[in-house]
Design a protein around this motif. Structure first.
Motif, PDB file in Angstrom:
ATOM      1  N   LYS A 362       0.842  -1.196   0.000  1.00 27.41           N
ATOM      2  CA  LYS A 362       0.000   0.000   0.000  1.00 27.41           C
ATOM      3  C   LYS A 362       0.880   1.250   0.000  1.00 27.41           C
ATOM      4  O   LYS A 362       1.761   1.390   0.854  1.00 27.41           O
ATOM      5  CB  LYS A 362      -0.943  -0.004   1.201  1.00 27.41           C
ATOM      6  N   LEU A 363       0.638   2.129  -0.958  1.00 24.67           N
ATOM      7  CA  LEU A 363       1.440   3.341  -1.118  1.00 24.67           C
ATOM      8  C   LEU A 363       0.537   4.569  -1.140  1.00 24.67           C
ATOM      9  O   LEU A 363      -0.609   4.494  -1.613  1.00 24.67           O
ATOM     10  CB  LEU A 363       2.228   3.279  -2.433  1.00 24.67           C
ATOM     11  N   ASN A 364       1.028   5.671  -0.611  1.00 26.48           N
ATOM     12  CA  ASN A 364       0.248   6.906  -0.627  1.00 26.48           C
ATOM     13  C   ASN A 364       0.088   7.424  -2.057  1.00 26.48           C
ATOM     14  O   ASN A 364       1.061   7.521  -2.809  1.00 26.48           O
ATOM     15  CB  ASN A 364       0.940   7.982   0.222  1.00 26.48           C
ATOM     16  N   LYS A 365      -1.138   7.762  -2.414  1.00 27.75           N
ATOM     17  CA  LYS A 365      -1.382   8.313  -3.752  1.00 27.75           C
ATOM     18  C   LYS A 365      -0.573   9.585  -3.997  1.00 27.75           C
ATOM     19  O   LYS A 365      -0.099   9.827  -5.106  1.00 27.75           O
ATOM     20  CB  LYS A 365      -2.879   8.616  -3.922  1.00 27.75           C
ATOM     21  N   THR A 366      -0.407  10.361  -2.955  1.00 28.67           N
ATOM     22  CA  THR A 366       0.314  11.639  -3.112  1.00 28.67           C
ATOM     23  C   THR A 366       1.773  11.429  -3.487  1.00 28.67           C
ATOM     24  O   THR A 366       2.390  12.305  -4.081  1.00 28.67           O
ATOM     25  CB  THR A 366       0.221  12.452  -1.809  1.00 28.67           C
ATOM     26  N   ASP A 367       2.353  10.252  -3.123  1.00 25.37           N
ATOM     27  CA  ASP A 367       3.748   9.966  -3.479  1.00 25.37           C
ATOM     28  C   ASP A 367       3.891   9.566  -4.942  1.00 25.37           C
ATOM     29  O   ASP A 367       5.009   9.553  -5.479  1.00 25.37           O
ATOM     30  CB  ASP A 367       4.293   8.828  -2.593  1.00 25.37           C
ATOM     31  N   ILE A 368       2.768   9.235  -5.566  1.00 27.51           N
ATOM     32  CA  ILE A 368       2.797   8.714  -6.932  1.00 27.51           C
ATOM     33  C   ILE A 368       2.266   9.727  -7.938  1.00 27.51           C
ATOM     34  O   ILE A 368       2.704   9.788  -9.088  1.00 27.51           O
ATOM     35  CB  ILE A 368       1.947   7.426  -7.038  1.00 27.51           C
ATOM     36  N   SER A 369       1.322  10.539  -7.496  1.00 26.46           N
ATOM     37  CA  SER A 369       0.527  11.352  -8.431  1.00 26.46           C
ATOM     38  C   SER A 369       1.357  12.309  -9.286  1.00 26.46           C
ATOM     39  O   SER A 369       1.048  12.521 -10.463  1.00 26.46           O
ATOM     40  CB  SER A 369      -0.546  12.125  -7.658  1.00 26.46           C
ATOM     41  N   ASP A 370       2.412  12.906  -8.738  1.00 31.50           N
ATOM     42  CA  ASP A 370       3.190  13.892  -9.494  1.00 31.50           C
ATOM     43  C   ASP A 370       3.818  13.277 -10.749  1.00 31.50           C
ATOM     44  O   ASP A 370       3.910  13.926 -11.802  1.00 31.50           O
ATOM     45  CB  ASP A 370       4.281  14.504  -8.621  1.00 31.50           C
ATOM     46  N   ALA A 371       4.257  12.018 -10.638  1.00 29.71           N
ATOM     47  CA  ALA A 371       4.941  11.378 -11.764  1.00 29.71           C
ATOM     48  C   ALA A 371       3.999  10.545 -12.629  1.00 29.71           C
ATOM     49  O   ALA A 371       4.397  10.071 -13.699  1.00 29.71           O
ATOM     50  CB  ALA A 371       6.066  10.488 -11.239  1.00 29.71           C
ATOM     51  N   GLN A 372       2.770  10.398 -12.172  1.00 27.63           N
ATOM     52  CA  GLN A 372       1.845   9.493 -12.861  1.00 27.63           C
ATOM     53  C   GLN A 372       1.593   9.882 -14.316  1.00 27.63           C
ATOM     54  O   GLN A 372       1.571   9.036 -15.213  1.00 27.63           O
ATOM     55  CB  GLN A 372       0.509   9.433 -12.102  1.00 27.63           C
ATOM     56  N   ALA A 373       1.436  11.162 -14.587  1.00 32.23           N
ATOM     57  CA  ALA A 373       1.053  11.612 -15.933  1.00 32.23           C
ATOM     58  C   ALA A 373       2.182  11.451 -16.948  1.00 32.23           C
ATOM     59  O   ALA A 373       1.932  11.283 -18.146  1.00 32.23           O
ATOM     60  CB  ALA A 373       0.599  13.071 -15.877  1.00 32.23           C
ATOM     61  N   THR A 374       3.440  11.484 -16.501  1.00 28.59           N
ATOM     62  CA  THR A 374       4.562  11.482 -17.445  1.00 28.59           C
ATOM     63  C   THR A 374       5.348  10.176 -17.481  1.00 28.59           C
ATOM     64  O   THR A 374       6.125   9.952 -18.418  1.00 28.59           O
ATOM     65  CB  THR A 374       5.533  12.616 -17.089  1.00 28.59           C
ATOM     66  N   ALA A 375       5.173   9.316 -16.497  1.00 23.69           N
ATOM     67  CA  ALA A 375       5.949   8.076 -16.447  1.00 23.69           C
ATOM     68  C   ALA A 375       5.476   7.100 -17.526  1.00 23.69           C
ATOM     69  O   ALA A 375       4.283   6.882 -17.712  1.00 23.69           O
ATOM     70  CB  ALA A 375       5.823   7.432 -15.072  1.00 23.69           C
ATOM     71  N   ALA A 376       6.426   6.497 -18.236  1.00 29.54           N
ATOM     72  CA  ALA A 376       6.092   5.477 -19.233  1.00 29.54           C
ATOM     73  C   ALA A 376       5.851   4.131 -18.557  1.00 29.54           C
ATOM     74  O   ALA A 376       5.011   3.354 -18.983  1.00 29.54           O
ATOM     75  CB  ALA A 376       7.217   5.354 -20.251  1.00 29.54           C
ATOM     76  N   TRP A 377       6.609   3.864 -17.501  1.00 26.03           N
ATOM     77  CA  TRP A 377       6.434   2.639 -16.715  1.00 26.03           C
ATOM     78  C   TRP A 377       7.105   2.830 -15.353  1.00 26.03           C
ATOM     79  O   TRP A 377       7.768   3.829 -15.119  1.00 26.03           O
ATOM     80  CB  TRP A 377       6.989   1.407 -17.437  1.00 26.03           C
ATOM     81  N   TRP A 378       6.913   1.858 -14.463  1.00 28.00           N
ATOM     82  CA  TRP A 378       7.423   1.958 -13.095  1.00 28.00           C
ATOM     83  C   TRP A 378       8.194   0.681 -12.745  1.00 28.00           C
ATOM     84  O   TRP A 378       7.788  -0.421 -13.100  1.00 28.00           O
ATOM     85  CB  TRP A 378       6.278   2.146 -12.097  1.00 28.00           C
ATOM     86  N   TYR A 379       9.274   0.867 -12.014  1.00 26.53           N
ATOM     87  CA  TYR A 379      10.078  -0.257 -11.541  1.00 26.53           C
ATOM     88  C   TYR A 379       9.847  -0.435 -10.041  1.00 26.53           C
ATOM     89  O   TYR A 379       9.903   0.524  -9.279  1.00 26.53           O
ATOM     90  CB  TYR A 379      11.564   0.007 -11.783  1.00 26.53           C
ATOM     91  N   LEU A 380       9.579  -1.688  -9.614  1.00 28.12           N
ATOM     92  CA  LEU A 380       9.435  -1.981  -8.195  1.00 28.12           C
ATOM     93  C   LEU A 380      10.431  -3.069  -7.818  1.00 28.12           C
ATOM     94  O   LEU A 380      10.492  -4.120  -8.479  1.00 28.12           O
ATOM     95  CB  LEU A 380       8.009  -2.438  -7.877  1.00 28.12           C
ATOM     96  N   GLY A 381      11.198  -2.806  -6.776  1.00 27.16           N
ATOM     97  CA  GLY A 381      12.160  -3.782  -6.287  1.00 27.16           C
ATOM     98  C   GLY A 381      11.966  -4.068  -4.809  1.00 27.16           C
ATOM     99  O   GLY A 381      11.606  -3.175  -4.043  1.00 27.16           O
ATOM    100  N   VAL A 382      12.179  -5.327  -4.424  1.00 29.06           N
ATOM    101  CA  VAL A 382      12.102  -5.734  -3.017  1.00 29.06           C
ATOM    102  C   VAL A 382      13.510  -6.141  -2.595  1.00 29.06           C
ATOM    103  O   VAL A 382      14.159  -6.969  -3.260  1.00 29.06           O
ATOM    104  CB  VAL A 382      11.124  -6.914  -2.828  1.00 29.06           C
ATOM    105  N   TYR A 383      13.989  -5.567  -1.482  1.00 25.18           N
ATOM    106  CA  TYR A 383      15.365  -5.761  -1.052  1.00 25.18           C
ATOM    107  C   TYR A 383      15.423  -6.324   0.372  1.00 25.18           C
ATOM    108  O   TYR A 383      14.543  -6.063   1.201  1.00 25.18           O
ATOM    109  CB  TYR A 383      16.132  -4.428  -1.106  1.00 25.18           C
ATOM    110  N   SER A 384      16.493  -7.069   0.647  1.00 22.62           N
ATOM    111  CA  SER A 384      16.714  -7.641   1.977  1.00 22.62           C
ATOM    112  C   SER A 384      17.383  -6.613   2.883  1.00 22.62           C
ATOM    113  O   SER A 384      17.689  -5.491   2.467  1.00 22.62           O
ATOM    114  CB  SER A 384      17.593  -8.880   1.865  1.00 22.62           C
TER     115      SER A 384
END
Length: 448
Positions: A362-384
């Protein structure tokens, strides 16, 4: 001379309007209703005989002793024992089943079900015949699975018409294996590893040897009983035919976790809120599996001595302490049984294990919204903890847009499902947008 084969039926019923329809269907669809000995722990909100006598049940005896009232009825040749308990005095599903089991009187067979079921024709005879047919394979067979679904508001022909077998789903936050099901197609019963609390059919002795632990509230009961049954020498089989149906919807029905609330405790109506009982319950189950740093005394509800917990883990392909499974358990075939000739030695076992991880991030919409309109895709990584990459995934712009659109209370959700080696656990999640013109954007980071 033919010996009468009686059947003890244990039912836990919590403020359930389906209880009487369930009893009616059970008795009507039985081949030999005169052999049924039904006991119900009836957790009610208005103690009255009229619920039962009003349906045509004949009251045979009534003992209204304050500590343990019991009513006995006869209905269409079946004998029914009701133990009435006000719902504020309930201690959970396994406690209610334990209360019902105390009335076991040496019947030939035992059946544990919930109070919202429907039955196939001659279900009693078919269960007995199927169980007896397994005795060449096992000295102590058990039939159990999640029955297919029915809805009391829909006609009978709309009931689900496929059998299913139990499979591993995930580890709970307490480290306990949780179950799910998958369709089964077979001409004969299929060996399984797990039991379903809403349908367990066995010899009557099962009620005594693997009695319900009254201190287990609800979640975790099935894996605990499966391990106890196995270590007491029982072998579980999945019925290949539909013998009964279960009402899974029940969204509007009263539940103990709704009634046993903080408010009910504050007002003195209950001694403990449901989550307090649940926490104590899970401590007992963790003790059973050797996971608890401060184990509790579980008394008569421990493992048996016919087989070991290690053998149960080899049977299921699950290593509880490592929170890991064999790859086949979560693979395409969803295996739930590994027989002794397939068990790897300890070194190979440890090498083959993988730890499954599944979570809705679960992520805050406000952390995503600024880049949402211009991003072509998103990378998500899980780290130890040591910043080692455990899993990565690329989310398209359309996937992020859909998640944002369905966001609830300012939070968007991204589902992850992956495996890692048992020695490594997720620590942090990082999400970063990529713009074709400007490159990488700001990283959004949160703890796993």
């Amino acid at each position: 001379m033919t010996t009468t084969q009686t059947l003890f039926v244990s039912i836990a019923s919590y403020r359930d309007p389906e209880l009487i329809p369930t009893l009616r269907d059970m008795i009507t669809m039985a081949r030999d209703p005169q052999n049924l000995r039904i006991t119900i722990c009836w957790q009610h909100d208005n103690e009255s005989l009229s619920l039962f006598t009003g349906t045509g049940m004949q009251l045979m005896a009534s003992d209204d002793a304050a500590d343990d009232p019991v009513w006995r009825f006869e209905w269409q040749q079946a004998l029914i024992t009701v133990v009435p308990v006000h719902y504020f005095h309930s201690r959970g599903a396994c406690w209610a089943r334990f209360i019902a089991e105390r009335h076991y009187a040496g019947e030939t067979f035992s059946l544990q079900i919930d109070s919202h079921c429907r039955f196939a024709g001659h279900w009693d005879h078919r269960m007995i015949e199927m169980l007896n047919g397994l005795r060449a394979l096992s000295a102590k067979p058990v039939l159990s699975t999640y029955p297919p679904a029915y809805d009391p508001q829909e006609p009978d022909e709309k009931r689900s018409q496929f059998a299913s077998r139990l499979i591993f789903r995930e580890f709970s936050k307490e480290g306990l294996p949780m179950l799910s099901s998958t369709p089964l197609s077979s001409d004969t019963p299929v060996r399984g590893s797990y039991v379903a609390g809403g349908f367990i059919f066995a010899d009557g002795s099962f009620v005594q040897q693997v009695a319900n632990d009254p201190h287990i509230f609800f979640a975790g009961e099935e894996i605990a009983m499966a391990a106890r049954a196995f270590t007491h020498g029982y072998d579980v089989y999945t019925p290949h035919q539909i013998l009964l149906w279960h009402y899974y919807g029940r969204r509007k029905e009263n539940k103990v976790w709704g009634d046993h609330s903080r408010e009910a405790k504050s007002s003195g109506e209950i001694e403990m809120a449901w989550w307090e009982r649940d926490a104590l319950s899970k401590k007992r189950i963790r003790t059973l599996f050797g996971l608890e740093a401060d184990p509790v005394d579980i008394g008569d509800y421990s493992l048996g001595n016919a087989r070991s917990l290690r053998e149960f883990e080899r049977l299921t392909g699950i290593d509880v302490k490592r929170r890991a499974v064999l790859p086949e358990v979560i693979g395409a075939d969803k295996r739930s049984v590994f027989l002794p000739h397939e068990w790897p030695d300890d070194a190979l076992w440890a090498q083959r294990l993988v730890s499954p991880f599944g979570k809705s991030i679960k992520l805050n919409k406000t952390d995503i919204s600024d880049a949402q309109a211009t991003a072509a895709w998103w990378y998500l990584g899980v780290y130890s903890d040591n910043n080692r990459l455990l899993n990565e995934r690329k989310f398209s712009r359309e996937e992020i847009d859909a998640a944002m659109e369905s966001a609830d209370e300012g939070k968007m959700t991204l589902a992850l499902d992956f495996t890692a080696t048992p020695s490594e656990t997720p620590s942090v999640v990082r999400l970063c947008p990529f713009n074709e013109l400007s490159g990488w954007g700001a990283v959004v980071e949160q703890a796993w």
